[in-house]
Design a protein around this motif. Structure first.
Motif, PDB file in Angstrom:
ATOM      1  N   GLU A 129       0.829  -1.208   0.000  1.00 44.46           N
ATOM      2  CA  GLU A 129       0.000   0.000   0.000  1.00 44.46           C
ATOM      3  C   GLU A 129       0.866   1.261   0.000  1.00 44.46           C
ATOM      4  OE1 GLU A 129      -0.472  -2.633   1.946  1.00 44.46           O
ATOM      5  OE2 GLU A 129      -2.269  -3.362   0.913  1.00 44.46           O
TER       6      GLU A 129
ATOM      7  N   ARG B 123       2.026   1.868  -3.552  1.00 44.58           N
ATOM      8  CA  ARG B 123       0.926   2.369  -4.373  1.00 44.58           C
ATOM      9  C   ARG B 123       0.607   3.819  -4.035  1.00 44.58           C
ATOM     10  NH1 ARG B 123      -2.907  -2.981  -3.716  1.00 44.58           N
ATOM     11  NH2 ARG B 123      -1.905  -4.268  -5.339  1.00 44.58           N
ATOM     12  N   GLU B 124       0.695   4.160  -2.747  1.00 47.99           N
ATOM     13  CA  GLU B 124       0.456   5.542  -2.319  1.00 47.99           C
ATOM     14  C   GLU B 124       1.491   6.470  -2.938  1.00 47.99           C
ATOM     15  OE1 GLU B 124       0.406   8.119   1.847  1.00 47.99           O
ATOM     16  OE2 GLU B 124       1.485   6.212   1.745  1.00 47.99           O
TER      17      GLU B 124
END
Length: 333
Positions: free
Chosen positions: A175, A178-179
């Motif tokens: 995550e 992806r951030e």
């Protein structure tokens, strides 16, 4: 070696995490004054090992990503001037590829076929020569994240990132990646790369300035990597000119700061000729365009330095034993 500009932001980041940047630098044999001198040179293995140690000891698995967030294109020094003055993304990447050795001889960037095999997609690859220095996950993440930031800042919405590829396993949560990148991130692939549509190469820069770029390239060309053969220097110069200016002997010799006859003699000593070097660069570029893009053949011809599509067809038949359309059809995707 690598320019100390790569450590810009290292001190504040380490202190913000409760660490001592001076102690880290000294432990890895680096002079703490490197943090105040972009042009100082430090051993890249020590530089990279320190980044990995900082991430581990400061419990900051996204250390490389955080460090990249405090950097921009200016860490590339004189290379940045030529990149920002380029007319297209292709010209900018050719410049970065040709002169990255000034930032560090162990690092390279290149345009390559999509590692996932998707038609019309290219990979903007970031590599470290493992013959020169050991692999470092944090240093690779720093480099690919900085490439992403530079592309996003110059191109904005035109960037169109498809995904990011990394050769190592995740260092922090998926995550988090992806951030940071705003796109899917794959791990364990053959190369660290940014995947984008091939049409990105034709995107233009608002700040393009041919005169500034020519002066910047002349300055950069005066700092030739002493380990590079004359043939390699010629191939890089031709690749930089391809599709934007004639790759004549006189022009390339001027870029390399030598007399045309001297250039011919050095190539002969290496068992090759200027014409052969130009032909090799055109062949590689044509193969890349035909197998990784859907560009019209007239455009491919222009990009590899041919005035007519018929000249491209004759050349591809000589190189590949088939027509350009047959070469394109034979590529999976």
């Amino acid at each position: 070696m690598i320019r100390a500009a790569s450590l810009r932001g290292f001190g504040p980041l380490v202190r913000g995490l409760g660490g001592d940047p001076g102690e880290l630098l000294r432990r890895f044999g680096l002079d703490p004054t490197a943090l105040t001198s972009d042009d100082a040179l430090v051993p890249i293995t020590s530089h990279d090992r320190m980044l990995d140690a900082a991430a581990r000891e400061l419990s900051c698995p996204d250390f490389g990503l955080r460090l990249a967030a405090s950097q921009d294109i200016t860490i590339l020094g004189p290379i940045a001037v030529a990149i920002e003055a380029s007319e297209t993304v292709w010209e900018a990447l050719a410049c970065a590829s040709r002169f990255m050795f000034i930032h560090s001889p162990a690092l390279s960037v290149s345009v390559e076929p999509d590692p996932r095999g998707a038609r019309g997609v290219i990979a903007l690859a970031y590599r470290k020569d493992l013959r020169e220095s050991t692999y470092s996950p944090q240093a690779i993440e720093l480099g690919i994240a900085l490439m992403h930031r530079i592309a996003a800042s110059i191109l904005g919405d035109r960037y169109g990132l498809r995904s990011v590829e990394l050769s190592h396993p995740p260092q922090s949560s998926v995550e988090r990646y992806r951030e940071y990148f705003g796109a899917e991130v794959g791990f364990g692939g053959p190369v660290a790369a940014l995947r984008a549509q091939s049409a990105l190469l034709d995107e233009t820069f608002e700040g393009a300035n041919a005169a500034i770029r020519e002066r910047a390239l002349a300055h950069l060309a005066s700092r030739v990597d002493p380990r590079m053969t004359t043939e390699a220097q010629v191939r890089l110069a031709v690749a930089d000119l391809l599709g934007s200016a004639p790759s004549s002997l006189d022009r390339v010799a001027r870029l390399l700061r030598m007399h045309p006859r001297t250039l011919q003699r050095r190539l002969a000593d290496e068992g090759t000729t200027f014409a052969r070097a130009v032909d090799d660069v055109r062949r590689d570029a044509a193969h890349r365009y035909l197998t990784t893009t859907d560009l019209p053949l007239t455009q491919v011809a222009a990009l590899v330095g041919f005035a007519e599509q018929s000249a491209l067809t004759r050349a591809v038949r000589r190189w590949e034993g088939a027509s350009p359309r047959a070469v394109r059809r034979s590529t999976p995707g």
